[in-house]
Scaffold this motif. Structure first.
Motif, PDB file in Angstrom:
ATOM      1  N   GLY A  42       0.781  -1.172   0.058  1.00  0.00           N
ATOM      2  CA  GLY A  42      -0.024   0.161   0.263  1.00  0.00           C
ATOM      3  C   GLY A  42       0.959   1.175   0.142  1.00  0.00           C
ATOM      4  N   LYS A  43       2.127   1.097   0.348  1.00  0.00           N
ATOM      5  CA  LYS A  43       3.301   2.575   0.129  1.00  0.00           C
ATOM      6  C   LYS A  43       3.257   2.273  -0.937  1.00  0.00           C
ATOM      7  CE  LYS A  43       3.766   2.616   4.769  1.00  0.00           C
ATOM      8  NZ  LYS A  43       4.296   3.008   5.908  1.00  0.00           N
ATOM      9  N   GLU A  44       4.183   3.762  -1.680  1.00  0.00           N
ATOM     10  CA  GLU A  44       5.339   3.777  -3.017  1.00  0.00           C
ATOM     11  C   GLU A  44       6.594   3.214  -2.397  1.00  0.00           C
ATOM     12  OE1 GLU A  44       3.181   6.335  -5.354  1.00  0.00           O
ATOM     13  OE2 GLU A  44       4.844   6.268  -5.306  1.00  0.00           O
ATOM     14  N   ARG A  45       7.307   3.072  -3.448  1.00  0.00           N
ATOM     15  CA  ARG A  45       8.655   2.480  -3.791  1.00  0.00           C
ATOM     16  C   ARG A  45       9.643   3.231  -3.228  1.00  0.00           C
ATOM     17  NH1 ARG A  45      10.725  -1.714  -8.527  1.00  0.00           N
ATOM     18  NH2 ARG A  45       8.512  -2.215  -8.169  1.00  0.00           N
ATOM     19  N   GLU A  46       9.850   3.406  -2.411  1.00  0.00           N
ATOM     20  CA  GLU A  46      11.200   4.585  -1.811  1.00  0.00           C
ATOM     21  C   GLU A  46      12.140   3.954  -1.824  1.00  0.00           C
ATOM     22  OE1 GLU A  46      10.495   5.350   2.545  1.00  0.00           O
ATOM     23  OE2 GLU A  46      10.989   3.148   3.415  1.00  0.00           O
ATOM     24  N   GLY A  47      13.663   4.484  -2.066  1.00  0.00           N
ATOM     25  CA  GLY A  47      15.066   4.386  -2.249  1.00  0.00           C
ATOM     26  C   GLY A  47      15.008   5.032  -1.044  1.00  0.00           C
ATOM     27  N   VAL A  48      16.318   3.867  -0.520  1.00  0.00           N
ATOM     28  CA  VAL A  48      17.191   2.827   0.236  1.00  0.00           C
ATOM     29  C   VAL A  48      17.728   3.523   1.601  1.00  0.00           C
ATOM     30  CG1 VAL A  48      17.620   0.893   1.399  1.00  0.00           C
ATOM     31  CG2 VAL A  48      15.635   1.613   1.060  1.00  0.00           C
ATOM     32  N   SER A  49      18.671   3.026  -0.356  1.00  0.00           N
ATOM     33  CA  SER A  49      20.252   3.487   0.114  1.00  0.00           C
ATOM     34  C   SER A  49      20.900   2.879  -1.627  1.00  0.00           C
ATOM     35  CB  SER A  49      21.171   2.725   0.703  1.00  0.00           C
ATOM     36  OG  SER A  49      22.502   2.155   1.096  1.00  0.00           O
ATOM     37  N   CYS A  50      21.976   3.695  -2.088  1.00  0.00           N
ATOM     38  CA  CYS A  50      22.751   3.888  -3.328  1.00  0.00           C
ATOM     39  C   CYS A  50      24.836   3.548  -3.685  1.00  0.00           C
ATOM     40  CB  CYS A  50      22.008   5.161  -4.496  1.00  0.00           C
ATOM     41  SG  CYS A  50      23.072   4.688  -6.257  1.00  0.00           S
ATOM     42  N   ILE A  51      25.043   3.004  -4.292  1.00  0.00           N
ATOM     43  CA  ILE A  51      26.309   2.665  -4.312  1.00  0.00           C
ATOM     44  C   ILE A  51      26.553   3.261  -5.848  1.00  0.00           C
ATOM     45  CG2 ILE A  51      26.537   0.382  -4.586  1.00  0.00           C
ATOM     46  CD1 ILE A  51      29.348   0.748  -2.231  1.00  0.00           C
ATOM     47  N   SER A  52      27.758   4.881  -5.701  1.00  0.00           N
ATOM     48  CA  SER A  52      28.548   5.107  -6.758  1.00  0.00           C
ATOM     49  C   SER A  52      29.395   3.939  -7.452  1.00  0.00           C
ATOM     50  CB  SER A  52      29.359   6.506  -6.977  1.00  0.00           C
ATOM     51  OG  SER A  52      28.033   7.377  -6.321  1.00  0.00           O
ATOM     52  N   SER A  53      29.666   3.518  -8.892  1.00  0.00           N
ATOM     53  CA  SER A  53      30.591   3.122  -9.462  1.00  0.00           C
ATOM     54  C   SER A  53      31.931   3.247  -9.329  1.00  0.00           C
ATOM     55  CB  SER A  53      30.171   2.867 -10.950  1.00  0.00           C
ATOM     56  OG  SER A  53      30.556   4.437 -11.932  1.00  0.00           O
ATOM     57  N   SER A  54      32.118   4.902  -9.775  1.00  0.00           N
ATOM     58  CA  SER A  54      33.678   5.590  -9.909  1.00  0.00           C
ATOM     59  C   SER A  54      34.158   4.900  -8.679  1.00  0.00           C
ATOM     60  CB  SER A  54      34.022   6.821 -10.631  1.00  0.00           C
ATOM     61  OG  SER A  54      33.162   7.696  -9.387  1.00  0.00           O
ATOM     62  N   ASP A  55      33.811   6.073  -7.513  1.00  0.00           N
ATOM     63  CA  ASP A  55      34.313   6.235  -5.993  1.00  0.00           C
ATOM     64  C   ASP A  55      34.043   5.648  -5.143  1.00  0.00           C
ATOM     65  OD1 ASP A  55      33.342   9.910  -5.262  1.00  0.00           O
ATOM     66  OD2 ASP A  55      32.330   7.914  -5.926  1.00  0.00           O
ATOM     67  N   GLY A  56      32.741   4.878  -5.301  1.00  0.00           N
ATOM     68  CA  GLY A  56      32.385   3.958  -4.057  1.00  0.00           C
ATOM     69  C   GLY A  56      31.184   4.652  -2.878  1.00  0.00           C
ATOM     70  N   SER A  57      31.143   6.601  -3.397  1.00  0.00           N
ATOM     71  CA  SER A  57      30.097   7.448  -2.775  1.00  0.00           C
ATOM     72  C   SER A  57      28.458   6.650  -2.609  1.00  0.00           C
ATOM     73  CB  SER A  57      30.284   8.305  -3.504  1.00  0.00           C
ATOM     74  OG  SER A  57      31.191   9.059  -3.753  1.00  0.00           O
ATOM     75  N   THR A  58      28.635   6.263  -0.740  1.00  0.00           N
ATOM     76  CA  THR A  58      27.377   5.859  -1.033  1.00  0.00           C
ATOM     77  C   THR A  58      26.644   7.061   0.462  1.00  0.00           C
ATOM     78  OG1 THR A  58      27.923   5.753   1.497  1.00  0.00           O
ATOM     79  CG2 THR A  58      28.313   3.735   0.142  1.00  0.00           C
ATOM     80  N   TYR A  59      24.878   6.555  -0.173  1.00  0.00           N
ATOM     81  CA  TYR A  59      24.026   7.350   0.393  1.00  0.00           C
ATOM     82  C   TYR A  59      22.798   6.837   0.673  1.00  0.00           C
ATOM     83  CZ  TYR A  59      26.004  10.078  -3.700  1.00  0.00           C
ATOM     84  OH  TYR A  59      27.123  10.763  -4.300  1.00  0.00           O
ATOM     85  N   TYR A  60      22.039   7.424   1.198  1.00  0.00           N
ATOM     86  CA  TYR A  60      21.653   6.596   2.436  1.00  0.00           C
ATOM     87  C   TYR A  60      19.896   7.456   2.241  1.00  0.00           C
ATOM     88  CZ  TYR A  60      25.381   3.288   3.074  1.00  0.00           C
ATOM     89  OH  TYR A  60      26.270   2.543   3.294  1.00  0.00           O
ATOM     90  N   ALA A  61      18.691   6.704   3.158  1.00  0.00           N
ATOM     91  CA  ALA A  61      17.628   7.457   3.454  1.00  0.00           C
ATOM     92  C   ALA A  61      17.602   7.264   4.662  1.00  0.00           C
ATOM     93  CB  ALA A  61      16.545   6.439   2.869  1.00  0.00           C
ATOM     94  N   ASP A  62      17.373   8.700   5.584  1.00  0.00           N
ATOM     95  CA  ASP A  62      17.451   8.935   7.184  1.00  0.00           C
ATOM     96  C   ASP A  62      16.703   8.012   7.632  1.00  0.00           C
ATOM     97  OD1 ASP A  62      16.421  12.408   6.256  1.00  0.00           O
ATOM     98  OD2 ASP A  62      18.844  11.733   6.127  1.00  0.00           O
ATOM     99  N   SER A  63      16.083   7.370   7.031  1.00  0.00           N
ATOM    100  CA  SER A  63      15.490   6.472   7.980  1.00  0.00           C
ATOM    101  C   SER A  63      16.624   5.478   8.334  1.00  0.00           C
ATOM    102  CB  SER A  63      13.822   5.749   7.064  1.00  0.00           C
ATOM    103  OG  SER A  63      14.220   4.745   6.170  1.00  0.00           O
ATOM    104  N   VAL A  64      17.390   5.177   7.324  1.00  0.00           N
ATOM    105  CA  VAL A  64      18.094   3.501   7.590  1.00  0.00           C
ATOM    106  C   VAL A  64      19.614   3.860   7.827  1.00  0.00           C
ATOM    107  CG1 VAL A  64      16.356   2.631   5.666  1.00  0.00           C
ATOM    108  CG2 VAL A  64      18.551   3.558   5.094  1.00  0.00           C
ATOM    109  N   LYS A  65      20.004   5.829   8.203  1.00  0.00           N
ATOM    110  CA  LYS A  65      21.295   5.798   8.277  1.00  0.00           C
ATOM    111  C   LYS A  65      21.747   4.921  10.244  1.00  0.00           C
ATOM    112  CE  LYS A  65      21.031  10.168   6.181  1.00  0.00           C
ATOM    113  NZ  LYS A  65      21.590  11.546   5.922  1.00  0.00           N
ATOM    114  N   GLY A  66      22.798   4.766   9.730  1.00  0.00           N
ATOM    115  CA  GLY A  66      23.300   4.485  10.836  1.00  0.00           C
ATOM    116  C   GLY A  66      23.260   2.668  10.793  1.00  0.00           C
TER     117      GLY A  66
END
Length: 125
Positions: A42-66
């Motif tokens: 019943g909810k929209e698909r949401e982004g959780v995390s991502c990792i880039s190809s080149s430098d491996g930079s990472t990103y997180y949704a606030d709900s899962v950080k840490g």
């Protein structure tokens, strides 16, 4: 053809851990960012995390950080999502998808493609 296969889901108690895998084939894995997304009933698909190809930079949704950690093994064409301190609200089908080179900072699902079939994560006592 391009294929992403998620695995590692299951039933876990609150506070527990799981490690999801996203195995890729059919494209030059090293040149693509990989995002993890989730969709609860019943909810929209949401982004959780991502990792880039080149430098491996990472990103997180606030709900899962840490609590969640994303990593990639280019030799195995695989991205992992280590999920610790799981909560009932983490229950969802988890998907991975591709984006050329860099993550989108907001992990916007509209900017990703080549979706896998998903793996179910259920956090319940």
């Amino acid at each position: 053809q391009v294929q992403l296969v998620e695995s590692g889901g299951g039933l876990v108690q609150p506070g527990g851990s799981l490690r999801l895998s996203c195995a890729a084939s059919g494209f030059s894995f090293n040149y693509y960012a990989i995002g993890w997304f989730r969709q609860a009933p019943g909810k929209e698909r949401e982004g959780v995390s991502c990792i880039s190809s080149s430098d491996g930079s990472t990103y997180y949704a606030d709900s899962v950080k840490g609590r969640f950690t994303i990593s990639r093994d280019n030799a195995k064409n695989t991205v992992y999502l280590q999920m610790n301190s799981l909560k009932p609200e983490d229950t969802a089908v988890y998907y991975c998808a591709t984006r050329p080179y860099l993550c989108s900072v907001a992990i916007n699902k509209a900017l990703y493609e080549n979706w896998g079939q998903g793996t179910q994560v259920t956090v319940s006592s």
